[in-house]
Design a protein around this motif. Sequence first.
Motif, mmCIF file in Angstrom:
data_model
loop_
_atom_site.group_PDB
_atom_site.id
_atom_site.type_symbol
_atom_site.label_atom_id
_atom_site.label_comp_id
_atom_site.label_asym_id
_atom_site.label_seq_id
_atom_site.Cartn_x
_atom_site.Cartn_y
_atom_site.Cartn_z
ATOM 1 N N ALA A 55 59.977 3.210 124.764
ATOM 2 C CA ALA A 55 60.218 1.800 124.488
ATOM 3 C C ALA A 55 60.630 1.042 125.751
ATOM 4 N N THR A 56 61.573 1.588 126.517
ATOM 5 C CA THR A 56 62.053 0.862 127.700
ATOM 6 C C THR A 56 61.002 0.819 128.808
ATOM 7 N N ASN A 57 60.265 1.903 129.008
ATOM 8 C CA ASN A 57 59.241 1.916 130.057
ATOM 9 C C ASN A 57 58.124 0.918 129.768
ATOM 10 N N PHE A 58 57.657 0.893 128.531
ATOM 11 C CA PHE A 58 56.583 -0.049 128.191
ATOM 12 C C PHE A 58 57.105 -1.479 128.182
ATOM 13 N N ALA A 59 58.351 -1.680 127.762
ATOM 14 C CA ALA A 59 58.913 -3.040 127.799
ATOM 15 C C ALA A 59 59.049 -3.524 129.242
ATOM 16 N N ALA A 60 59.505 -2.630 130.140
ATOM 17 C CA ALA A 60 59.644 -3.016 131.543
ATOM 18 C C ALA A 60 58.288 -3.325 132.168
ATOM 19 N N GLY A 61 57.295 -2.503 131.875
ATOM 20 C CA GLY A 61 55.974 -2.720 132.462
ATOM 21 C C GLY A 61 55.285 -3.961 131.926
ATOM 22 N N SER A 62 55.397 -4.202 130.632
ATOM 23 C CA SER A 62 54.697 -5.341 130.055
ATOM 24 C C SER A 62 55.357 -6.676 130.420
ATOM 25 N N HIS A 63 56.672 -6.703 130.625
ATOM 26 C CA HIS A 63 57.362 -7.953 130.938
ATOM 27 C C HIS A 63 57.460 -8.229 132.440
ATOM 28 N N LEU A 68 59.839 -3.086 138.305
ATOM 29 C CA LEU A 68 60.953 -2.190 137.986
ATOM 30 C C LEU A 68 60.581 -0.718 138.159
ATOM 31 N N LEU A 69 59.467 -0.457 138.825
ATOM 32 C CA LEU A 69 59.082 0.929 139.053
ATOM 33 C C LEU A 69 60.118 1.656 139.919
ATOM 34 N N TRP A 70 60.705 0.942 140.865
ATOM 35 C CA TRP A 70 61.712 1.560 141.730
ATOM 36 C C TRP A 70 62.940 2.011 140.936
ATOM 37 N N VAL A 198 51.160 -0.704 142.742
ATOM 38 C CA VAL A 198 52.154 0.349 142.493
ATOM 39 C C VAL A 198 53.108 0.459 143.671
ATOM 40 N N ALA A 199 52.590 0.392 144.899
ATOM 41 C CA ALA A 199 53.444 0.474 146.089
ATOM 42 C C ALA A 199 54.414 -0.700 146.157
ATOM 43 N N SER A 200 53.985 -1.876 145.747
ATOM 44 C CA SER A 200 54.883 -3.036 145.776
ATOM 45 C C SER A 200 56.027 -2.887 144.788
ATOM 46 N N GLY A 201 55.817 -2.126 143.744
ATOM 47 C CA GLY A 201 56.872 -1.915 142.758
ATOM 48 C C GLY A 201 57.999 -1.034 143.259
ATOM 49 N N VAL A 376 54.277 6.905 134.948
ATOM 50 C CA VAL A 376 52.941 6.659 134.400
ATOM 51 C C VAL A 376 53.016 5.710 133.212
ATOM 52 N N MET A 377 54.034 5.878 132.355
ATOM 53 C CA MET A 377 54.188 4.948 131.231
ATOM 54 C C MET A 377 54.313 3.508 131.728
ATOM 55 N N LEU A 378 55.186 3.280 132.697
ATOM 56 C CA LEU A 378 55.388 1.926 133.194
ATOM 57 C C LEU A 378 54.123 1.383 133.861
ATOM 58 N N ILE A 379 53.432 2.236 134.614
ATOM 59 C CA ILE A 379 52.210 1.794 135.297
ATOM 60 C C ILE A 379 51.136 1.412 134.291
#
Length: 533
Positions: A55-63, A68-70, A198-201, A376-379
């Motif tokens: 839930a948190t990974n997909f919420a962070a990636g979609s918003h 927030l990858l770092w 991805v690198a910018s994250g 991978v989830m966040l990406i």
Amino acid sequence: MNSRTATRVLHDAQPRSRKRSRGPRSALVRRAQGLVMVGPAFAAAIAYVDPGNFATNFAAGSHFGYRLLWVVVAANLVGMLVQTLSAKLGLATGRNLAEVCRERYPRPVVWAMWVQAELVAMATDLAEVIGGAVALSLIFGLPLAAGGVLVTALSFVLLAVDARGRRKFEAVVAGALACILVSFGWNLMQAGVPFGDVASGMLPGLPNIDSVLLAGGLVGATVMPHVVYVHSDLTSSHVTGAAPGAREPQLRREETFLPGRGKERTSELGRRRGVGREQLREVGREHLREVDETQPRAMGQEQRREGEQEQSRATGQEQRREGDQEQPRAMDQEQRRAMDQEQRRAMDQEQRRRLAWQVRLDVFVALAIAGLANAVMLIVAARLFHSGPFAPDTLEGIHAGLGALLGGGAALAFALALLASGLASASVGTYAGQVVMAGFIRRSLPTVLRRLLTVLPALAVLVAGVDPTQALIWSQLTLSFGIPFVLIPLIGFTRDRKLMGPLVNSRVTTAVAGSVAGIVVALNVVLAATVVS
């Protein structure tokens, strides 16, 4: 009793050859020859990819896209540090964190720590049961409440595997971790990898207050307090070969015996062979009588009298000497036992130091897999849902979005990964509850009763119709508040040279861990202030 009988009794008192007993020291030597410490970190790592992480990974990636990858990477590195310290504590002491806290803290502190640990266990079960129920609903169309009950029942099946061998339980959990990584690896291949984005994250930064909340959720979802107790317990059981929470095997008296010299050694051997001191003394008197009877009859009365007086004097002196030596001898034997145990303890610590590299390898591999799965989830979420036609805020919406954008196979892979995560994490959570209760208050409940008590809040949420995804995110925020309660004692114990021996933290490790603890506490203060406002 004739001389032949006396000889036979004395012969029975001599030590007989027997196979050398395999004590704790030889067991540690054998364990050091293989990768025996690999496994506990995989059981801990499954909590780093529990349904709350979905839930948190997909919420962070979609918003927030990749920004927030770092945080995911940093939280995973913190997790590696924490789990390494936890495993080191179990390796050095043969006890888990809860047991060490009970031994070293005042009782009011111990009880307070136990209460917060039980609350953390309930928050953990909330995430795991809800995640598994949602997965069953996505795959089979079951109602959420029925799915929650089924997940609870299936978790007992996985716990039954532990009864058949700790290695088998760890292997099953590692299999679930592999299933999650493969499922999201498939989705990532379908979505494509924008390496530049991805690198910018990886550049640190928090855009707004909502990102702070999500960052706290990411940390709470990644660094799980309850698995710190689990990891130390599993590692200690690998070292001692005992049940969870058990102490090191006690040395037998034969293994700590150091033979003395002369009569002391004969007396000790006589006690160990069932021959009493009085029996040995009787043997000696019989032998003297036989010598006296075989003396020539022509010996004069004066010579016999002198011989009897000398014999009586020698016997009296021997009795007095034995009486005077009895107490010092007992003290000397106790000192020898203590010295032998200290020597064995030093050798055990050396073997544990040699096993430490396996612990580090175990933690690095297991948590690297878990961290890769989280990244991978966040990406995938950032690639598909950020600034796109779909902006899912629920697990059901994520499943539908994956199906619409990547096909039914990607949606099924997501649901299967969610189910594997929920089942395996629920089993580890129940195990953690047992370790916490036994360690802090030395009490235990039947597994079924304990599971029902911790799962009731999750079932109540499902029955009440609360949004599962929001419940998952709030459970992860709750878990983040429990991190300092395990991190601060863990750092304090692992920097204690008397407790840790050669596995004590270096100054750099202690400084880094202390800085991490300070950052986590500060983040918790910000989260609390944000929630209140």
